[in-house]
Design an enzyme around this catalytic site. Structure first.
Site, PDB file in Angstrom:
ATOM      1  N   LYS A   1       0.861  -1.191   0.000  1.00 52.84           N
ATOM      2  CA  LYS A   1       0.000   0.000   0.000  1.00 52.84           C
ATOM      3  C   LYS A   1       0.888   1.228   0.000  1.00 52.84           C
ATOM      4  CE  LYS A   1      -4.329  -0.341   0.715  1.00 52.84           C
ATOM      5  NZ  LYS A   1      -5.106  -1.137  -0.241  1.00 52.84           N
TER       6      LYS A   1
ATOM      7  N   THR B   1      -2.624  -5.898   0.319  1.00 54.99           N
ATOM      8  CA  THR B   1      -2.135  -4.530   0.563  1.00 54.99           C
ATOM      9  C   THR B   1      -2.988  -3.877   1.639  1.00 54.99           C
ATOM     10  OG1 THR B   1      -3.500  -3.414  -1.118  1.00 54.99           O
ATOM     11  CG2 THR B   1      -1.382  -4.329  -1.857  1.00 54.99           C
TER      12      THR B   1
ATOM     13  N   ARG C   1      26.306  36.892  -8.399  1.00 56.46           N
ATOM     14  CA  ARG C   1      24.954  36.453  -8.761  1.00 56.46           C
ATOM     15  C   ARG C   1      24.250  35.883  -7.540  1.00 56.46           C
ATOM     16  NH1 ARG C   1      25.421  30.457 -11.780  1.00 56.46           N
ATOM     17  NH2 ARG C   1      26.447  29.455 -10.002  1.00 56.46           N
TER      18      ARG C   1
ATOM     19  N   GLN D   1      27.922  23.204  -8.376  1.00 50.32           N
ATOM     20  CA  GLN D   1      28.582  21.912  -8.196  1.00 50.32           C
ATOM     21  C   GLN D   1      29.553  21.969  -7.009  1.00 50.32           C
ATOM     22  OE1 GLN D   1      27.908  23.349 -11.152  1.00 50.32           O
ATOM     23  NE2 GLN D   1      27.909  21.869 -12.844  1.00 50.32           N
TER      24      GLN D   1
ATOM     25  N   HIS E   1      17.442  29.865 -11.154  1.00 56.30           N
ATOM     26  CA  HIS E   1      18.100  31.037 -11.751  1.00 56.30           C
ATOM     27  C   HIS E   1      17.386  32.335 -11.391  1.00 56.30           C
ATOM     28  CE1 HIS E   1      20.439  28.236 -14.071  1.00 56.30           C
ATOM     29  NE2 HIS E   1      19.390  27.743 -14.670  1.00 56.30           N
TER      30      HIS E   1
HETATM   31  O1  LIG Z   1      26.593  26.813 -10.916  1.00 58.47           O
HETATM   32  C1  LIG Z   1      26.366  26.612 -12.114  1.00 58.47           C
HETATM   33  N1  LIG Z   1      26.752  25.432 -12.694  1.00 58.47           N
HETATM   34  C2  LIG Z   1      26.546  25.167 -14.000  1.00 58.47           C
HETATM   35  O2  LIG Z   1      26.903  24.069 -14.501  1.00 58.47           O
HETATM   36  C3  LIG Z   1      25.909  26.153 -14.781  1.00 58.47           C
HETATM   37  N2  LIG Z   1      25.538  26.227 -16.084  1.00 58.47           N
HETATM   38  C4  LIG Z   1      24.933  27.423 -16.272  1.00 58.47           C
HETATM   39  O3  LIG Z   1      24.438  27.826 -17.373  1.00 58.47           O
HETATM   40  N3  LIG Z   1      24.909  28.123 -15.109  1.00 58.47           N
HETATM   41  C5  LIG Z   1      25.521  27.364 -14.169  1.00 58.47           C
HETATM   42  N4  LIG Z   1      25.765  27.564 -12.838  1.00 58.47           N
END
Ligand SMILES: O=c1[nH]c(=O)c2[nH]c(=O)[nH]c2[nH]1
Length: 300
Positions: A13, A58, A172, A219, A247
């Site tokens: 379930k 279930t 940014r 990353q 973004h």
């Molecule tokens: O931190 C980011 N990693 C990316 O791989 C990436 N690619 C992108 O267009 N902007 C960003 N910003």
């Protein structure tokens, strides 16, 4: 001659919504869970011939979730899931593996001790426990933990080709909705970790690393978040993130005869884009640990 055979299968379930109140005099405590049960084992016959002899309904698995909430209480999502997983495997010979997934919704108190609550606006807590009669596999995590740094984020020096239009930036907004799953080293022997304390610690580590990292990419920030979670305690060997890059674009104010620089003294104005979004994902491992968290982490 049969032309097919049964491959991986499971049943149970999904999404049993269970709310448990503990009354401590006038002070009440609430646990609010969404529990999904998935069982597997000797289930060939029900698929091949329709014999239900091995099928614990279930409906019964749903009843068990509610009965266990009553009989055992809900100490934590992980402990409750482990109790259920062990119950199904140890009470039904034909069931060889049980996987219990839990989403937990948080409630804050309104106005101190009592019986009034407001749903937390922050993340959803997640836990998944699988048991095969010998070992537990405990995954935990969270989703929808929305965070934002209004500066200390750059993105430049990236690879370029004829389709590249993105401008390099040295200032940014960095924003994401953290979705993370981590795996505990504990598999059943010895003392289990303190699930609630480790959850709070891991969440705190992620937030602190996000805030403290001067970011050259999402990353890099993500890797620091995972590293901090693993380094700050022995309980977690592996953590997987799925991070949308939420973004925020500086609005072009030139048509209005206005500037809009990120570092302008009167402050910049951004357009918060909805989609598409960059999606940054990785597993971060303790040295020597095996990668075992499924790659398609958003299924959990
Ligand atoms: O931190 C980011 N990693 C990316 O791989 C990436 N690619 C992108 O267009 N902007 C960003 N910003």
């Amino acid at each position: 001659m049969p032309t097919t055979r049964l491959g991986q299968n499971q049943y149970g379930k999904a999404e049993c919504r269970v709310v448990k109140i503990v009354r401590d005099g006038a002070t009440h405590h609430i646990k609010d869970l969404n529990v999904s049960v998935a069982l597997s084992g000797e289930m060939e016959e029900v698929h091949y011939s329709g014999s239900n002899a091995n099928v614990l309904p279930t409906d019964t698995t749903k009843n068990t979730v509610y009965a266990f909430a009553k009989e055992h209480g809900i100490a934590s999502a992980e402990e409750f899931a482990a109790l259920l997983a062990r119950h199904f495997v140890s009470s039904q010979e034909q069931i060889h593996r049980a996987r219990i997934r839990v989403e937990e919704y948080g409630w804050d108190r309104i106005g101190g001790p009592g019986h009034s609550f407001v749903r937390t606006g922050q993340e959803t807590r997640l836990a998944q426990v699988a048991y095969d009669g010998e070992r537990y596999e405990v995954l935990a995590g969270l989703k929808d933990l929305t965070v934002l740094n209004s500066t200390d984020s750059e993105f430049w020096g990236f690879a370029k080709d004829k389709y590249t239009t993105l401008a390099e930036t040295h200032d940014r907004i960095l924003a994401t909705d953290v979705s993370a799953r981590w795996r505990y080293g504990w598999t059943g022997s010895g003392d289990a970790p303190d699930w609630d304390a480790t959850y709070a610690r891991a969440k705190g580590d992620m937030l602190q690393a996000f805030a403290e990292t001067y970011s050259l990419s999402l990353q890099q920030t993500m890797f620091r978040m995972g590293t901090r979670v693993i380094e700050q305690g022995p309980e977690i060997d592996e953590i997987r993130f799925s991070l949308p890059n939420n973004h925020h674009f500086l609005v072009d104010m030139e048509p209005f005869g206005l500037g809009n620089e990120a570092d302008a003294p009167d402050g910049p104005v951004y357009f918060a884009a909805d989609r598409p979004y960059g999606l940054i994902e990785a597993t971060i491992l303790r040295d020597g640990a095996q990668q075992l968290i499924p790659l398609d982490v958003t299924l959990l």
